[in-house]
Design an enzyme around this catalytic site. Structure first.
Site, PDB file in Angstrom:
ATOM      1  N   ASP A  36       0.786  -1.108   0.001  1.00 49.93           N
ATOM      2  CA  ASP A  36      -0.149   0.132   0.041  1.00 49.93           C
ATOM      3  C   ASP A  36       0.927   1.223  -0.125  1.00 49.93           C
ATOM      4  OD1 ASP A  36      -2.193  -1.422   0.004  1.00 49.93           O
ATOM      5  OD2 ASP A  36      -2.379  -1.381   2.299  1.00 49.93           O
ATOM      6  N   GLU A  38       3.694   1.720  -1.171  1.00 47.42           N
ATOM      7  CA  GLU A  38       4.446   1.793  -2.525  1.00 47.42           C
ATOM      8  C   GLU A  38       3.489   2.504  -3.301  1.00 47.42           C
ATOM      9  OE1 GLU A  38       6.917  -1.090  -4.998  1.00 47.42           O
ATOM     10  OE2 GLU A  38       7.080  -1.818  -2.759  1.00 47.42           O
ATOM     11  N   GLU A 117     -20.428 -22.441  14.022  1.00 49.10           N
ATOM     12  CA  GLU A 117     -21.007 -21.469  13.450  1.00 49.10           C
ATOM     13  C   GLU A 117     -20.500 -20.891  12.132  1.00 49.10           C
ATOM     14  OE1 GLU A 117     -19.531 -19.388  17.175  1.00 49.10           O
ATOM     15  OE2 GLU A 117     -18.967 -17.822  15.846  1.00 49.10           O
ATOM     16  N   LYS A 119     -18.453 -19.140   9.271  1.00 50.42           N
ATOM     17  CA  LYS A 119     -17.226 -18.369   9.283  1.00 50.42           C
ATOM     18  C   LYS A 119     -17.753 -17.163   8.164  1.00 50.42           C
ATOM     19  CE  LYS A 119     -12.244 -18.899   8.829  1.00 50.42           C
ATOM     20  NZ  LYS A 119     -11.856 -17.820   7.739  1.00 50.42           N
ATOM     21  N   ASP A 121     -16.919 -14.265   5.844  1.00 48.99           N
ATOM     22  CA  ASP A 121     -15.554 -13.859   5.018  1.00 48.99           C
ATOM     23  C   ASP A 121     -15.570 -12.264   5.003  1.00 48.99           C
ATOM     24  OD1 ASP A 121     -13.607 -14.187   3.449  1.00 48.99           O
ATOM     25  OD2 ASP A 121     -14.593 -14.604   1.679  1.00 48.99           O
ATOM     26  N   ARG A 140      -7.149  -6.035  12.619  1.00 44.63           N
ATOM     27  CA  ARG A 140      -6.484  -7.401  13.044  1.00 44.63           C
ATOM     28  C   ARG A 140      -4.805  -6.966  12.783  1.00 44.63           C
ATOM     29  NH1 ARG A 140      -4.181 -11.933  10.983  1.00 44.63           N
ATOM     30  NH2 ARG A 140      -3.743 -13.501  12.456  1.00 44.63           N
ATOM     31  N   GLU A 181     -16.315  -9.945  13.003  1.00 41.62           N
ATOM     32  CA  GLU A 181     -15.977  -9.928  11.592  1.00 41.62           C
ATOM     33  C   GLU A 181     -16.699  -8.834  10.803  1.00 41.62           C
ATOM     34  OE1 GLU A 181     -13.789 -11.881  10.840  1.00 41.62           O
ATOM     35  OE2 GLU A 181     -13.665 -12.263   8.696  1.00 41.62           O
ATOM     36  N   TYR A 233     -18.191 -12.305  17.466  1.00 43.19           N
ATOM     37  CA  TYR A 233     -18.030 -13.852  17.769  1.00 43.19           C
ATOM     38  C   TYR A 233     -17.040 -14.220  18.848  1.00 43.19           C
ATOM     39  CZ  TYR A 233     -13.908 -12.887  14.554  1.00 43.19           C
ATOM     40  OH  TYR A 233     -12.865 -12.510  13.975  1.00 43.19           O
ATOM     41  N   LYS A 297     -15.773 -24.579  17.827  1.00 42.71           N
ATOM     42  CA  LYS A 297     -15.276 -24.116  19.097  1.00 42.71           C
ATOM     43  C   LYS A 297     -15.375 -24.936  20.250  1.00 42.71           C
ATOM     44  CE  LYS A 297     -15.599 -19.255  17.449  1.00 42.71           C
ATOM     45  NZ  LYS A 297     -16.241 -18.104  17.506  1.00 42.71           N
ATOM     46  N   LYS A 321     -13.033 -25.319   6.141  1.00 39.06           N
ATOM     47  CA  LYS A 321     -13.293 -24.634   4.996  1.00 39.06           C
ATOM     48  C   LYS A 321     -14.075 -25.288   4.051  1.00 39.06           C
ATOM     49  CE  LYS A 321     -10.684 -21.492   4.044  1.00 39.06           C
ATOM     50  NZ  LYS A 321     -10.511 -20.012   4.021  1.00 39.06           N
ATOM     51  N   CYS A 415     -28.050  -1.024 -29.996  1.00 34.02           N
ATOM     52  CA  CYS A 415     -28.860  -1.551 -28.861  1.00 34.02           C
ATOM     53  C   CYS A 415     -29.240  -2.891 -29.182  1.00 34.02           C
ATOM     54  CB  CYS A 415     -29.646  -0.625 -28.391  1.00 34.02           C
ATOM     55  SG  CYS A 415     -30.715  -1.610 -26.938  1.00 34.02           S
ATOM     56  N   CYS A 418     -33.306  -2.293 -28.874  1.00 36.86           N
ATOM     57  CA  CYS A 418     -34.146  -1.655 -29.509  1.00 36.86           C
ATOM     58  C   CYS A 418     -33.498  -0.903 -30.811  1.00 36.86           C
ATOM     59  CB  CYS A 418     -34.619  -0.226 -28.669  1.00 36.86           C
ATOM     60  SG  CYS A 418     -33.428   0.976 -28.305  1.00 36.86           S
ATOM     61  N   CYS A 433     -27.184   2.815 -24.328  1.00 37.82           N
ATOM     62  CA  CYS A 433     -28.467   2.952 -25.263  1.00 37.82           C
ATOM     63  C   CYS A 433     -29.139   4.204 -24.789  1.00 37.82           C
ATOM     64  CB  CYS A 433     -29.328   1.816 -25.387  1.00 37.82           C
ATOM     65  SG  CYS A 433     -30.775   2.193 -25.861  1.00 37.82           S
ATOM     66  N   CYS A 438     -36.438   2.612 -24.633  1.00 36.90           N
ATOM     67  CA  CYS A 438     -35.969   0.997 -25.037  1.00 36.90           C
ATOM     68  C   CYS A 438     -36.597   0.148 -23.917  1.00 36.90           C
ATOM     69  CB  CYS A 438     -34.423   1.120 -24.612  1.00 36.90           C
ATOM     70  SG  CYS A 438     -33.636  -0.452 -24.887  1.00 36.90           S
TER      71      CYS A 438
END
Ligand code: IVH
Length: 676
Positions: A36, A38, A117, A119, A121, A140, A181, A233, A297, A321, A415, A418, A433, A438
């Protein structure tokens, strides 16, 4: 041109090319090549050169795009307890091995109780509450030190700024470090990407990237516009006296934090654990957000403590997973869809392939530029991924599998719906369009008009709209309100009951909010958030219709592009007629906004069973006053089911659909909750 100037022009071009390339890697491929920092250096250098030489700035420069990549300079936050990650498992055997390891470590063969439970994303965040008040929120990071994103987290509606304490329940400990999350709903993700593509910006590769990008904005006002959400969680350090993870989740919920309670299951045997993991994988596509696995868990906190942790992950928990969401298939054909704004989107028709349990036949290719960048042809073998979209996307072509029979694809100049000549606006990637009549645009506008965040007409899906148009029963939105019972009975698969329900839904939609109505109109650049700002500011549509660009840009959150679009919209006599025809149908607009920072406004409630503290009619009144609505049956647009004594079959349906279920206490709390 002088040698020096030539040099400068070249440097600027190289910088722009590099930034475009890295944007693509970051947003579309989810695979950044550079850090980031850079990226920021490249971006700042380009900005500096353009500032020194405004004559060399062009609208196509990446610096001219708002919402470019988030710039990252947040202060650091050290986590009191490191934020660990989880070990992954992929099979039944892995899960059984996990159970064995735990028993071996504990030196005891008796059964261990687990919770399982979803997970989520998204990205992990820690919230610290001191004296019940949210003081710091952080990402995190590397597990030890994260970024301070407090200001951005504060814009997320469902995260309480202060904890609540109910009578007869444990008070929240001080401090409380909650972990969870942050994620973006699939629908919100799709809308955001559609807006981005519309503006010629790179779409985000997946909801996780969109959530991370939105949370790591330096300007919290940008984050505020992005519909983020959070499930809690777990906790960092805490001295609350409860015995199990499951109890802890209930406590967090009582303190006002959002937990994924309907989906947390207690499992007494490892076979139950496996069954529930499988079940979640099977129903994964029905979630409104992306889940990429299940988290197992050990339920007893005392056992968790005894088990402790390894270097990077706890011994008492493991992720299961799900199978990958990317698959390989073949593009049979590419054709073009016309959306409600007239935007042309190339769509790949695929040899059907199963992606996370759903059979996929089509994938979006976004626009011509994307097709060229990814070098995709008809007949190519490609990798497709479900990035949370109902319509998945093509990630890349596998060029080594080409046979020479592949065909390049070029966007049409007329288009496909139409036949009008296609236009390309200055500075835009999208082709459009230009014909407002249309048929594809009309259908798209109708779909938008009835959608959940707009007029919310449940049961009026694509197929019914298509039939209504085809049979000439409607030509535009206002005609929906003239439909009669007999009209609906002429449609395929519509019987008495569904016709009655549909008419009721159409009629019910007449009582709505100004914000929903504005959003439903489909004015360019007026999404749900902007519609809310406008509704709050103007209170009625006539005042908005008279507003000037200056007045509009005076509202926090409304820039010149939006202002111009609104003024242009209301200047057009067709649009004004369209609005008055709609209002003549009896649509009533309440000034209250549909997504003001209240957990009730804009939400659909269903009641089941009897409440002890109020009659249903009173509950209905309170909900409506706060901008929510009450529906009679649970459906895909229900946000909450409120259950009183002896709830009926609605409860099961709500559970199946993943609707939030509130008991009377929770419902009352929601009604009094003031956010901010
Ligand atoms: S518990 C010690 N529960 O998955 C870590 N994590 O791969 C305890 N995640 O970093 C985490 N949903 O960001 C837990 N229901 C859930 C989760 C969850 C998503 C994320 C979390 C963690 C990552 C580990």
């Amino acid at each position: 041109m002088s040698e020096e100037m030539n040099e400068l022009v070249r440097e600027i071009e190289v910088l722009r090319e590099k930034i475009r390339y890295h944007n693509h890697r970051y947003y579309a491929l989810d695979d950044p090549e550079i850090s980031d920092a850079e990226y920021d250096r490249l971006f700042k250098r380009l900005l500096e050169l353009e500032r020194q030489h405004p004559e060399l700035t062009t609208p196509a420069s990446p610096t001219q795009k708002v919402g470019a990549r988030p710039q990252v300079t947040f202060s650091e936050v050290k986590h009191r307890l490191p934020m660990l990650s989880l070990e992954n498992s992929f099979s039944d055997q892995d899960i059984r091995d996990f159970d064995m390891r735990i028993k071996r470590f504990l030196g005891d063969d008796s059964p261990v109780q687990y919770t399982v439970e979803p997970k989520i994303d998204g990205l992990a965040v820690e919230l610290v509450y001191e004296n019940g008040v949210l003081t710091v929120a952080s990402t995190r990071g590397d597990g030890y030190v994260g970024e301070n994103v407090t200001q951005n987290i504060r814009t997320i509606m469902t995260i309480p700024l202060t904890l609540t304490q109910k009578k007869n329940t444990l008070p929240p400990p001080d401090p409380l470090e909650v972990r969870g999350e942050v994620y973006m709903d699939l629908e919100a993700f799709e809308n955001l990407n559609r807006e981005r593509v519309d503006k010629g910006l790179q779409p985000f590769a997946n909801p996780r990237n969109a959530a991370a990008g939105s949370l790591r904005q330096l300007d919290p006002r940008v984050t505020a516009k992005r519909p983020l959400n959070m499930f809690c969680y777990g906790v960092g350090t805490m001295n609350a006296s409860c015995e199990t993870h499951h109890e802890l989740m209930i406590l967090l919920q009582q303190w006002g934090l959002r937990v994924n309670r309907p989906y947390i299951r207690i499992c007494d045997t490892i076979t139950d654990v496996i069954d529930y993991c499988r079940h979640l994988e099977e129903v994964r596509a029905q979630f409104f957000y992306e889940i990429d696995g299940a988290v197992i868990k050990v339920n007893r906190l005392a056992l968790q403590t005894r088990l402790g942790q390894k270097t990077r992950s706890p011994r008492w928990s493991m992720a299961y997973k799900f199978k990958a969401t990317q698959e390989t298939t073949v593009i049979v054909k590419i054709d073009v869809q016309v959306g409600r704004t007239g935007a042309l989107t190339p769509v790949a028709h695929l040899k059907p392939v199963e992606l996370s349990g759903v059979l996929v036949r089509r994938a979006t290719l976004h626009n011509q530029e994307e097709i060229e960048k990814k070098d995709i042809c008809e007949g190519d073998t490609v990798i497709v991924q479900r990035a949370g979209d109902v319509i998945p996307e093509v990630v890349k072509a596998i060029k080594s599998m080409r046979t020479g029979r592949e065909k390049r694809f070029v966007m049409p100049s007329e288009c496909p719906a139409c036949g009008s000549d296609i236009l390309k606006r200055e500075g835009e990637v999208v082709l459009r369009c230009p014909n407002p009549n249309c048929p594809a645009q009309v259908k798209g506008s109708l779909k938008h008009f009835v959608s959940k965040g707009a007029m919310n007409i449940d049961g009026l899906g694509d197929k019914i709209i298509a039939q209504l148009l085809k049979k000439g029963l409607i030509r535009e939105e206002a005609d929906l309100y003239d439909l009669g019972f007999d009209d609906l009975l002429t449609l395929d698969k519509i019987k008495d009951k569904s016709a009655t329900n549909l008419l009721r839904a159409i009629d019910g939609s007449k009582k709505t909010t100004l914000a929903r109505f504005l959003y439903a109109l489909g004015i360019r650049h007026v999404g749900e958030y902007v519609a809310t700002l406008l509704a709050n500011h103007f209170g009625d549509i006539e005042r908005l219709g008279r507003a000037t660009e200056e007045e509009l840009t005076g509202i926090d959150g409304i820039g010149p592009q939006i202002a111009e679009s609104i003024v242009t919209y209301f200047e057009d006599a067709h649009n004004r007629d369209h609005i008055s025809r709609l209002l003549q149908t009896g649509i009533e607009l309440e000034a209250i906004s549909s997504s003001s920072p209240s957990p009730v406004a804009g939400k659909t409630f269903v009641m089941s069973g009897t409440l002890s503290s109020m009659k249903r009619s009173e509950a209905k009144e309170i909900v409506t006053q706060r901008g929510g609505r009450i529906a009679s049956s649970v459906g895909s647009s229900t946000d909450y089911l409120v259950v009183g004594d002896s709830p009926g079959s609605k409860l099961r349906k709500a559970r199946d659909l993943g609707v939030i279920i509130l008991n009377e206490d929770e419902f009352l709390k929601l009604l009094v909750e003031e956010h901010g």
